[in-house]
Design a protein around this motif. Structure first.
Motif, PDB file in Angstrom:
ATOM      1  N   GLN A 239       2.894   4.273  33.292  1.00 50.69           N
ATOM      2  CA  GLN A 239       2.469   2.904  33.588  1.00 50.69           C
ATOM      3  C   GLN A 239       1.676   2.309  32.424  1.00 50.69           C
ATOM      4  OE1 GLN A 239       0.483   3.731  37.313  1.00 50.69           O
ATOM      5  NE2 GLN A 239       2.164   2.873  38.503  1.00 50.69           N
ATOM      6  N   GLU A 240       0.867   3.131  31.775  1.00 56.33           N
ATOM      7  CA  GLU A 240       0.136   2.645  30.597  1.00 56.33           C
ATOM      8  C   GLU A 240       1.106   2.262  29.483  1.00 56.33           C
ATOM      9  OE1 GLU A 240      -2.538   5.724  29.486  1.00 56.33           O
ATOM     10  OE2 GLU A 240      -3.839   5.477  31.243  1.00 56.33           O
ATOM     11  N   GLU A 241       2.161   3.064  29.314  1.00 57.97           N
ATOM     12  CA  GLU A 241       3.161   2.750  28.299  1.00 57.97           C
ATOM     13  C   GLU A 241       3.859   1.429  28.610  1.00 57.97           C
ATOM     14  OE1 GLU A 241       6.991   4.923  26.119  1.00 57.97           O
ATOM     15  OE2 GLU A 241       6.406   5.520  28.146  1.00 57.97           O
ATOM     16  N   GLN A 242       4.233   1.230  29.861  1.00 60.85           N
ATOM     17  CA  GLN A 242       4.888  -0.017  30.255  1.00 60.85           C
ATOM     18  C   GLN A 242       3.951  -1.207  30.101  1.00 60.85           C
ATOM     19  OE1 GLN A 242       6.395   0.822  34.222  1.00 60.85           O
ATOM     20  NE2 GLN A 242       8.387   1.381  33.387  1.00 60.85           N
ATOM     21  N   GLN A 243       2.674  -0.988  30.361  1.00 63.14           N
ATOM     22  CA  GLN A 243       1.713  -2.065  30.197  1.00 63.14           C
ATOM     23  C   GLN A 243       1.639  -2.500  28.737  1.00 63.14           C
ATOM     24  OE1 GLN A 243       0.100  -3.310  32.903  1.00 63.14           O
ATOM     25  NE2 GLN A 243      -0.826  -4.928  31.672  1.00 63.14           N
ATOM     26  N   ARG A 244       1.689  -1.530  27.836  1.00 62.02           N
ATOM     27  CA  ARG A 244       1.662  -1.851  26.403  1.00 62.02           C
ATOM     28  C   ARG A 244       2.925  -2.591  25.979  1.00 62.02           C
ATOM     29  NH1 ARG A 244      -0.152   3.519  26.049  1.00 62.02           N
ATOM     30  NH2 ARG A 244       1.892   4.183  25.264  1.00 62.02           N
ATOM     31  N   LEU A 245       4.067  -2.179  26.548  1.00 65.10           N
ATOM     32  CA  LEU A 245       5.342  -2.770  26.143  1.00 65.10           C
ATOM     33  C   LEU A 245       5.556  -4.165  26.712  1.00 65.10           C
ATOM     34  CD1 LEU A 245       7.691   0.346  26.517  1.00 65.10           C
ATOM     35  CD2 LEU A 245       7.039  -0.769  24.386  1.00 65.10           C
ATOM     36  N   PHE A 246       5.245  -4.327  28.002  1.00 63.14           N
ATOM     37  CA  PHE A 246       5.645  -5.565  28.683  1.00 63.14           C
ATOM     38  C   PHE A 246       4.549  -6.199  29.521  1.00 63.14           C
ATOM     39  CE2 PHE A 246       9.613  -3.178  28.096  1.00 63.14           C
ATOM     40  CZ  PHE A 246      10.372  -4.123  27.442  1.00 63.14           C
TER      41      PHE A 246
END
Length: 254
Positions: A239-246
Motif C-alpha cells: 500500500q505504501e508503494e501504491q501511495q507513492r506511485l498513484f
C-alpha cells in the motif's frame, strides 16, 4: 487512470488468449500421466507472470522458497485473488485443490481438472461434503501429494477481518504432515470483482512450516496468527508503494 484501464484491458485479452493456447497444447496430455498436464499449467502461470510485468508493471516476488518441504504437505495460503489459484502450482510437484463440482462440467477445462485429480465437491451437501473432503484429501496427501487449501474458504480483500474455517485443522490432525503457511498481497494488484490490474510488487512469502502433532485448536490459532501477521506486513508495504506511485488505488471492487 485511462492508461491503467487500457493496460488492464490488453492484459486480460492476452491472459485468456494464452489460456486458450495452453489448453490446446495440453490436449495430448489426456493420454499422458498427470504430471504432463501440471507442467503445461505451470507454463501458463509463468507466461502470466511475464505478461503482468510487461503490460501492467506488476513485479512478482517469491520469498522463502527454501522453506518448502519435500513430499506430502498441507499448504495453507491467504486468499485475496484468483491469481494464487494457479500461481502456487509452480512450486509443488503434485498439488491439488478442493473446488466446486460445477467447474468440472465446463467443456475441456473441466476434464483437465478431473485429469489432475482435483477434489470436486457439491457444497449443497453441507457436512457430508466436508467429510468427503477430509477422506479424499487424506488419501491424496498420504500418497505424497501437496494439498493447497485456503483456510478462509473464499477470497478476502486486503485488510478485511479474517474468517478462518475449522476444516484446515481437521485435515491437519488427520493427515499428520507439516503445514506450510503462505502470506501474500495479491489483492492489491489483481483485485477480486474487477478486471483492473494495478502496478507494484506482488509478494508471496512461504513461511516457516508448522510441524505435525499439534492439537487442532493450537494449530488453528498458530496458522491464523502466522499468516495474518505476515500478510498485514506485506500488504502495508504494498500500500505504501501504491501511495507513492498513484496516491493510492481506488477500493471499488475489492
Amino acid at each position: 487512470m485511462a492508461q491503467l484501464f487500457l493496460r488492464s484491458l490488453i492484459f486480460n485479452i492476452l491472459f485468456y488468449l494464452v489460456l486458450v493456447l495452453c489448453s490446446l497444447v495440453a490436449l495430448p496430455t489426456f493420454l499422458m500421466p498427470r504430471a504432463a498436464l501440471l507442467r503445461v499449467a505451470r507454463w501458463w502461470a509463468k507466461a502470466t507472470f511475464v505478461l503482468m510485468r510487461a503490460i501492467c508493471n506488476i513485479k512478482v516476488e517469491f520469498r522463502g522458497v527454501e522453506n518448502i518441504p519435500k513430499g506430502p504437505l498441507i499448504v495453507a495460503s491467504k486468499h485475496q485473488s484468483f491469481w494464487e489459484t494457479f500461481a502456487l502450482l509452480c512450486f509443488f510437484e503434485a498439488p491439488f485443490f478442493v473446488l466446486k463440482r460445477q467447474l468440472t462440467f465446463i467443456p475441456v477445462f473441466g476434464q483437465f481438472l478431473i485429469k489432475t485429480d482435483m477434489i470436486a465437491i457439491d457444497r449443497s451437501r453441507g457436512r457430508r461434503a466436508l467429510l468427503e473432503v477430509l477422506r479424499r484429501a487424506g488419501e491424496q496427501v498420504r500418497r505424497g501429494r501437496q494439498f493447497l487449501i485456503f483456510p478462509e474458504g473464499t477470497r478476502t480483500a486486503p485488510g478485511a477481518p479474517p474468517q478462518y474455517k475449522s476444516g484446515v485443522g481437521l485435515i491437519y490432525t488427520d493427515c499428520g504432515v507439516p503445514c506450510l503457511p503462505v502470506a501474500l498481497n495479491s489483492g492489491l494488484f489483481w483485485p477480486r470483482r474487477t478486471f483492473m490490474r494495478y502496478p507494484g510488487t506482488l509478494v508471496v512469502e512461504f513461511l516457516d512450516p508448522i510441524p505435525p502433532g499439534l492439537k487442532r485448536d493450537e494449530f488453528l490459532a498458530r496458522v491464523e496468527r502466522t499468516i495474518e501477521d505476515a500478510t498485514n506486513r506485506i500488504v502495508a508495504v504494498g500500500q505504501e508503494e501504491q501511495q507513492r506511485l498513484f496516491g493510492g488505488i481506488p477500493q471499488k471492487g475489492r
